[in-house]
Design an enzyme around this catalytic site. Structure first.
Site, PDB file in Angstrom:
ATOM      1  N   ALA A 200       0.881  -1.143   0.144  1.00  0.00           N
ATOM      2  CA  ALA A 200       0.090  -0.068   0.054  1.00  0.00           C
ATOM      3  C   ALA A 200       0.813   1.289   0.101  1.00  0.00           C
ATOM      4  CB  ALA A 200      -0.812   0.171   1.326  1.00  0.00           C
ATOM      5  N   THR A 201       2.020   1.161   0.605  1.00  0.00           N
ATOM      6  CA  THR A 201       2.981   2.376   0.785  1.00  0.00           C
ATOM      7  C   THR A 201       3.129   2.559  -0.958  1.00  0.00           C
ATOM      8  OG1 THR A 201       3.711   1.622   2.827  1.00  0.00           O
ATOM      9  CG2 THR A 201       5.212   3.138   1.427  1.00  0.00           C
TER      10      THR A 201
ATOM     11  N   ASN B   9      -5.134   3.615  11.614  1.00  0.00           N
ATOM     12  CA  ASN B   9      -4.330   2.452  11.997  1.00  0.00           C
ATOM     13  C   ASN B   9      -4.167   2.500  13.371  1.00  0.00           C
ATOM     14  OD1 ASN B   9      -2.671   4.574  10.769  1.00  0.00           O
ATOM     15  ND2 ASN B   9      -1.119   3.223  11.452  1.00  0.00           N
TER      16      ASN B   9
ATOM     17  N   GLN C  44      -7.089   0.108   6.323  1.00  0.00           N
ATOM     18  CA  GLN C  44      -7.430  -0.606   7.529  1.00  0.00           C
ATOM     19  C   GLN C  44      -8.974  -0.536   7.233  1.00  0.00           C
ATOM     20  OE1 GLN C  44      -5.569  -1.869   9.993  1.00  0.00           O
ATOM     21  NE2 GLN C  44      -3.676  -0.784   9.653  1.00  0.00           N
TER      22      GLN C  44
ATOM     23  N   SER D 266      -3.997  -2.975   1.118  1.00  0.00           N
ATOM     24  CA  SER D 266      -2.937  -3.706   1.123  1.00  0.00           C
ATOM     25  C   SER D 266      -3.316  -5.212   1.507  1.00  0.00           C
ATOM     26  CB  SER D 266      -2.150  -3.350   2.396  1.00  0.00           C
ATOM     27  OG  SER D 266      -0.755  -4.039   2.572  1.00  0.00           O
TER      28      SER D 266
ATOM     29  N   HIS E 284      -2.272  -7.717   3.089  1.00  0.00           N
ATOM     30  CA  HIS E 284      -1.568  -8.219   4.382  1.00  0.00           C
ATOM     31  C   HIS E 284      -2.448  -8.026   5.738  1.00  0.00           C
ATOM     32  CE1 HIS E 284       1.199  -5.571   6.330  1.00  0.00           C
ATOM     33  NE2 HIS E 284       1.076  -5.042   5.371  1.00  0.00           N
TER      34      HIS E 284
ATOM     35  N   THR F 247       7.788  -7.281 -12.785  1.00  0.00           N
ATOM     36  CA  THR F 247       7.129  -8.523 -12.989  1.00  0.00           C
ATOM     37  C   THR F 247       6.076  -8.955 -11.828  1.00  0.00           C
ATOM     38  OG1 THR F 247       8.912  -9.524 -14.343  1.00  0.00           O
ATOM     39  CG2 THR F 247       7.245 -11.070 -13.364  1.00  0.00           C
TER      40      THR F 247
ATOM     41  N   CYS G 107       4.251   0.910  12.983  1.00  0.00           N
ATOM     42  CA  CYS G 107       5.154   1.703  12.291  1.00  0.00           C
ATOM     43  C   CYS G 107       5.748   2.737  13.042  1.00  0.00           C
ATOM     44  CB  CYS G 107       4.448   2.563  11.021  1.00  0.00           C
ATOM     45  SG  CYS G 107       3.569   1.315  10.085  1.00  0.00           S
TER      46      CYS G 107
END
Ligand code: PLP
Length: 364
Positions: A72-73, A144, A172, A189, A191, A227, A309
């Site tokens: 996501a970053t 978050n 989130q 994201s 994960h 890729t 983070c």
């Protein structure tokens, strides 16, 4: 180990893992083809990527395209940098409690950055004033650190009325809440929604053209070279379908856990609104609490001091500061994050252990 750090990352759903396995390949396998190759194995891998793209698209409103990214970053960087023609110095506006992926990226642009304040509840005012000539407004769907749900539909509409693009970091919120309805770009994201790490996506409204920030082989319609991993895409796709199917039941489960946890932490203060909140996030503080000591006393419970983070970087929490908490209050805060695979017994056990360890601290 009791895992209570669902905002940092979530366990991989078994269904997502299953979807990934055939595409990892290995000797004798055929699933490891490069999705950008023209031969049959390549075409099979490409078909897996395109199926995943359709599945991930279910997380977003209609009328846009999904660009896979490495996180996501990266999606947020693509949105912020890729939507600005070179030398565009028009102002941007972001909420004061955005993730560092947004804050650090807009600060690196060199243009004026207006920070939209939050109230003591951790909510951005829906009628926040936007700077004149603003080109981009970025406000997250769910914070978050404290889980507060922001009025992104109203803010998105206001951004558009001001002639700006609206970026929503839905990392989130995706797979938990309905997608933002008035966004031009949405970052997610895998994960954080029971998919694999190493893959994110940017949803871009039809008609909006971005400038690539990673150039090379021209993959992802020339917008994001590199890729793709069909296995990661497939895991993301399966996780997205599951999250959409289970939206209601996951929320009900989280609500049941929240009620239990919230009722057990008497004597603690909740950081951020209780109502305008994703209830899988319990960010609480207790005066005088030594969080470092608490963490080393109960090592078999995985939880966080503030955001993962912020603690990883050693920075103190800008989110808790934006709520008006002083450093001591912020330093005595913990975040418990739970979700689909958390059991009531785990919440009970963890709460009892935390309460016991803090009572011991009081006696010292
Ligand atoms: N935005 C928010 C709100 C987050 O919680 C996170 C991760 O913690 C990110 C962005 C960055 O996501 P990723 O880990 O995919 O780069």
């Amino acid at each position: 180990m009791i895992y209570l750090d669902y905002q940092a990352t979530t366990p991989l759903a078994p269904e997502a893992r299953e979807a990934m396995l055939p595409l990892l390949g290995g000797p004798g396998g055929t699933g490891f083809g490069n999705p950008h190759s023209a031969h049959r194995m390549g075409r099979q891998a490409a078909a897996a990527v395109e199926l995943a793209r359709e599945q991930v698209a279910g997380l977003f409103p209609p009328g846009g395209k999904v660009i896979f990214t490495g996180s996501a970053t990266e999606a947020i960087n693509l949105a912020i940098r890729g939507s600005a023609p070179a030398g565009d110095m028009r102002p941007v506006a972001v909420s004061a409690i955005e993730h560092a992926a947004v804050l650090d990226t807009v600060r690196a642009l060199g243009c004026p950055v207006a920070e939209l304040a939050v109230n003591q509840e951790g909510l951005v005012r829906a009628d926040s004033t936007l700077p004149d000539g603003v080109r981009l407004v970025a406000v997250m769907q769910v914070n978050n650190e404290i889980g507060t749900v922001q009025p992104v539909d109203t803010l998105g509409t206001a951004a558009r009325a001001a002639g700006a693009l609206f970026l929503c970091d839905a990392v989130q919120g995706a797979g938990k809440l309905a997608p933002p309805s008035a966004a031009d770009m949405i970052a997610v994201s895998a994960h954080k929604l029971y998919g694999p790490k190493g893959i994110g996506a940017l949803w871009v409204r039809d008609g909006l053209e971005l400038v690539p920030i990673i150039t090379g082989g021209g993959q992802e319609q020339g917008i994001r070279s590199g890729t793709l991993s069909p296995a990661l895409c497939a895991g993301f796709g399966a996780a997205a379908v599951l999250a959409t199917d289970r939206l209601k039941s996951d929320a009900q489960h989280v609500e049941m856990l929240w009620k239990k946890a919230f009722s057990m932490f008497w004597g603690w203060n909740l950081n951020g609104s209780a109502d305008q909140r994703w209830h899988g996030n319990l960010n609480i503080r207790r005066e005088g609490l030594d969080v470092g000591r608490l963490m080393s006393d109960i090592r078999h419970i995985a939880f966080s001091a503030g955001s993962a983070c912020a603690s990883g970087s050693g920075r103190s929490s800008h989110v808790l500061a934006a709520l008006g908490l002083d450093r001591a209050q912020a330093r005595s805060s913990i975040r418990l994050g739970f979700g689909r695979y958390t059991t009531l017994e785990e919440i009970e056990q963890a709460t009892e252990k935390i309460m016991k360890a803090t009572a011991q601290q009081d006696r010292l």
